[in-house]
Design an enzyme around this catalytic site. Structure first.
Site, PDB file in Angstrom:
ATOM      1  N   GLU A   1       0.819  -1.216   0.000  1.00  0.00           N
ATOM      2  CA  GLU A   1       0.000   0.000   0.000  1.00  0.00           C
ATOM      3  C   GLU A   1       0.855   1.271   0.000  1.00  0.00           C
ATOM      4  O   GLU A   1       0.539   2.238  -0.703  1.00  0.00           O
ATOM      5  CB  GLU A   1      -0.949  -0.001   1.204  1.00  0.00           C
TER       6      GLU A   1
ATOM      7  N   HIS B   1     -10.571  -6.210   9.465  1.00  0.00           N
ATOM      8  CA  HIS B   1     -11.463  -5.993   8.325  1.00  0.00           C
ATOM      9  C   HIS B   1     -12.740  -5.261   8.718  1.00  0.00           C
ATOM     10  O   HIS B   1     -13.759  -5.388   8.038  1.00  0.00           O
ATOM     11  CB  HIS B   1     -11.824  -7.337   7.674  1.00  0.00           C
TER      12      HIS B   1
END
Length: 325
Positions: free
Chosen positions: A61, A128
């Site tokens: 990322e 998540h």
């Protein structure tokens, strides 16, 4: 105008913006090819455009957000997909040190959008399910939006892509396939920084955003049977924040409850409550109340996650107490 899911609206907005402006591209992990993204949001874009404009990235990322900074500085307008908002922390330096300060430091424009699928209630545990919006609202130079309906998801993404600032666009995963609504056709940008009064009321104001908008409306509908009318405000944009709509409502109702799914401690609700106390003190008939997630990682366990986050029942109970003050 058509009817579709919240996910359909985001997908349609991406295709529309890529069709409208050849500088717009999509990049992220598994966004291209037949896979079309972890939640299939980019599947339509991958089918409509070449791999030069829908680009798979390695699981780095920090690296690909940094690459997007360079693309944006050279005139492109990347839409960056993170598979889950939780992993935005891996790209933190590229966002808060570079992209957010480029314009202030030397006039550089970094017009990217990071799509960050956030929020829980899906039994997905601490990696998540997070709502990290407070990190970015706290960072000067960024804009932050959080749509809660298909129409707003469509229109806010159009505005985010066209904005010359870096924009963090928080998508509410619980709404992806559970919520359907009208999706405008063509150009229908929703301005950044404009809240919406989604339910009128006179006894108390509920200020919220994302999936909690729907919990707040459900609570308001339940309390209406008891003669308590809540006004519900959906912020839609978290930065810039439309405090004028909030303070106008507070002047009418004199009572306020701020609700978000993110952790309550140090969350956006604290900033809103402090601003109301500062600007609306003489209008208030009760202390400003807040509801948010507990100060723990998001649990996997269904009963523990249910206890962790606000819902229509806890919103109604808190609003009932507020109105009895």
């Amino acid at each position: 105008m058509s009817t579709g899911t919240y996910l359909d609206a985001i997908s349609a907005a991406i295709v529309h913006e890529m069709t409208r402006d050849e500088r717009v591209l999509v990049m992220g992990e598994d966004v291209a090819g037949p896979f079309g993204g972890a939640f299939k949001v980019t599947k339509a874009a991958a089918e409509a455009f070449s791999s030069r404009r829908v680009r798979n990235m390695p699981m780095t990322e920090l690296g690909f957000i940094g690459a997007a900074n360079g693309m944006a500085l050279m005139g492109l307008r990347p839409i960056i997909e993170l598979q889950f908002a939780d992993f935005i922390s891996s790209g933190f330096d590229s966002i808060v040190q570079f992209a957010s300060t480029a314009h202030y430091r030397w006039g550089g424009a970094v017009p990217w959008v990071i799509r960050a699928p956030s929020d829980g209630n899906l039994r997905s545990g601490p990696f998540h399910s997070q709502n990290p919006e407070a990190w970015f609202v706290h960072t000067p130079g960024l804009k932050v939006v959080a749509p809660s309906t298909p129409a707003d998801a469509y229109g806010l993404l159009q505005s985010a892509v066209r904005d010359d600032n870096p924009v963090i666009y928080f998508e509410s995963k619980p709404l992806y396939r559970s919520l359907k609504g009208e999706i405008p056709a063509g150009d229908a940008p929703v301005p950044l920084g404009a809240a919406a009064v989604v339910r009128a009321g006179s006894h108390a104001t509920v200020v919220t955003y994302g999936a909690m908008r729907h919990e707040a409306v459900a609570a308001a509908d339940a309390l209406a049977t008891e003669g308590i009318e809540l006004e519900v405000i959906d912020l839609r944009s978290l930065k810039p924040l439309d405090m004028d709509t909030v303070t106008t409502s507070v002047a009418k109702t004199s009572r306020v409850l701020v609700v978000h799914a993110a952790n309550r401690l140090g969350g956006l609700g604290a900033e809103i409550a402090a601003t109301i106390a500062d600007e609306c003190f003489t209008d208030l008939d009760a202390p400003v109340k807040r509801l948010g997630g507990l100060d723990v990682p998001v649990p996997f366990s269904p009963p523990l996650e249910d206890a962790y986050r606000p819902n229509a029942e806890t919103i109604a109970a808190t609003a009932r107490e507020l109105c009895a003050w």
